[in-house]
Design a protein around this motif. Structure first.
Motif, short mmCIF file in Angstrom:
data_model
loop_
_atom_site.label_atom_id
_atom_site.label_comp_id
_atom_site.label_asym_id
_atom_site.label_seq_id
_atom_site.Cartn_x
_atom_site.Cartn_y
_atom_site.Cartn_z
N PRO A 29 7.94 -32.67 48.40
CA PRO A 29 9.22 -33.04 49.03
C PRO A 29 10.07 -33.92 48.13
N GLN A 30 9.42 -34.80 47.35
CA GLN A 30 10.18 -35.67 46.45
C GLN A 30 10.91 -34.85 45.38
N THR A 31 10.22 -33.83 44.85
CA THR A 31 10.84 -32.98 43.84
C THR A 31 11.97 -32.16 44.45
N ASN A 32 11.73 -31.60 45.62
CA ASN A 32 12.76 -30.79 46.27
C ASN A 32 13.99 -31.61 46.63
N ALA A 33 13.79 -32.91 46.90
CA ALA A 33 14.93 -33.76 47.24
C ALA A 33 15.87 -33.94 46.06
N ARG A 34 15.35 -33.72 44.84
CA ARG A 34 16.18 -33.89 43.65
C ARG A 34 16.57 -32.57 43.01
N ALA A 35 16.11 -31.46 43.59
CA ALA A 35 16.36 -30.15 42.99
C ALA A 35 17.51 -29.45 43.71
N TYR A 36 18.27 -28.68 42.96
CA TYR A 36 19.41 -27.98 43.55
C TYR A 36 19.71 -26.73 42.73
N ARG A 37 20.08 -25.68 43.40
CA ARG A 37 20.42 -24.43 42.72
C ARG A 37 21.86 -24.07 43.04
N LEU A 38 22.68 -23.95 42.02
CA LEU A 38 24.04 -23.46 42.17
C LEU A 38 24.00 -21.95 41.99
N SER A 39 24.33 -21.23 43.04
CA SER A 39 24.14 -19.77 43.03
C SER A 39 25.46 -19.03 43.19
N THR A 82 10.20 -19.65 45.52
CA THR A 82 8.80 -19.93 45.17
C THR A 82 8.66 -21.36 44.67
N PHE A 83 9.61 -21.79 43.85
CA PHE A 83 9.59 -23.15 43.31
C PHE A 83 9.65 -24.18 44.44
N THR A 84 10.57 -24.01 45.39
CA THR A 84 10.73 -24.99 46.46
C THR A 84 9.53 -25.02 47.40
#
Length: 201
Positions: free
Chosen positions: A16-26, A9-11
């Motif tokens: 796109p700029q925010t998603n380029a810096r976001a990452y989830r370690l799962s 939901t967040f992504t």
């Protein structure tokens, strides 16, 4: 709480700029369902699962570094370190004759001057890159806050372009973006609360 669903939901709702810096370690948990937020009895098993999980997966924060960093944990660490630097926009000048817009400001660091953490960070910092121009880290007084004056020049026909402001650390071979970047020049202009200055050549 379904953490993976919340992440999707967040992504979907982020830029796109925010998603380029976001990452989830799962990490994968031994239970088929994620433990509840208040499942204190699961803390020990969750910790064991995270410690045993192999994070060397083909997922990248930024596809430009693909093939250079095989460990997502290392990549995330580099991005977190780079986020300690940020750009402070001081003024915007427009050169009418050459149709150049100059974004004048400086790179700063969130760490206080005269501290061991800042000394360690600067010791690991090799250079910055603005668009295609490289700037080595200057000699600075370790007792003062870090400040590196820069000017980003963009021609009028490229005012909507994305701008990369990146840093290279001496324990890495790839540049990673500092806090707030990449961003568009239009975003820089809209975030600036003062009028553009006209400057003669």
């Amino acid at each position: 709480m379904d953490g993976q669903k919340a992440w999707k939901t967040f992504t979907k709702t982020s830029s796109p700029q925010t998603n380029a810096r976001a990452y989830r370690l799962s990490p994968h948990f031994r239970d088929s369902k994620e433990p509840a937020l208040d499942a204190v009895d699961k803390i020990d098993s969750m910790s064991e699962d995270a410690q045993e999980f192999d994070f060397r997966q083909p997922h990248r924060v930024n596809t430009r570094v693909q093939g250079f960093i095989s460990d997502p944990l290392t990549e995330v660490a580099l991005y977190l370190r780079a986020s300690l630097f940020y750009f402070n926009l001081e003024k915007i000048e427009h050169l009418a004759e050459s149709q150049i817009t100059s974004f004048v400001g400086s790179i700063h660091c969130r760490l206080y001057g005269g501290t061991a953490p800042l000394d360690l960070l600067l010791d690991k910092t090799s250079e910055f890159k603005i668009l295609n121009s490289r700037m080595p880290v200057p000699e600075t007084d370790p007792m003062n806050p870090f400040r590196l004056p820069i000017t980003i020049n963009i021609s009028s026909e490229h005012l909507g372009r994305m701008v990369d402001l990146e840093v290279l650390f001496n324990d890495s071979i790839v540049f990673v973006p500092i806090s707030g970047f990449p961003c568009s020049t239009r975003d820089l202009i809209s975030a600036f609360d003062r009028p553009l200055e006209a400057r003669a050549q």
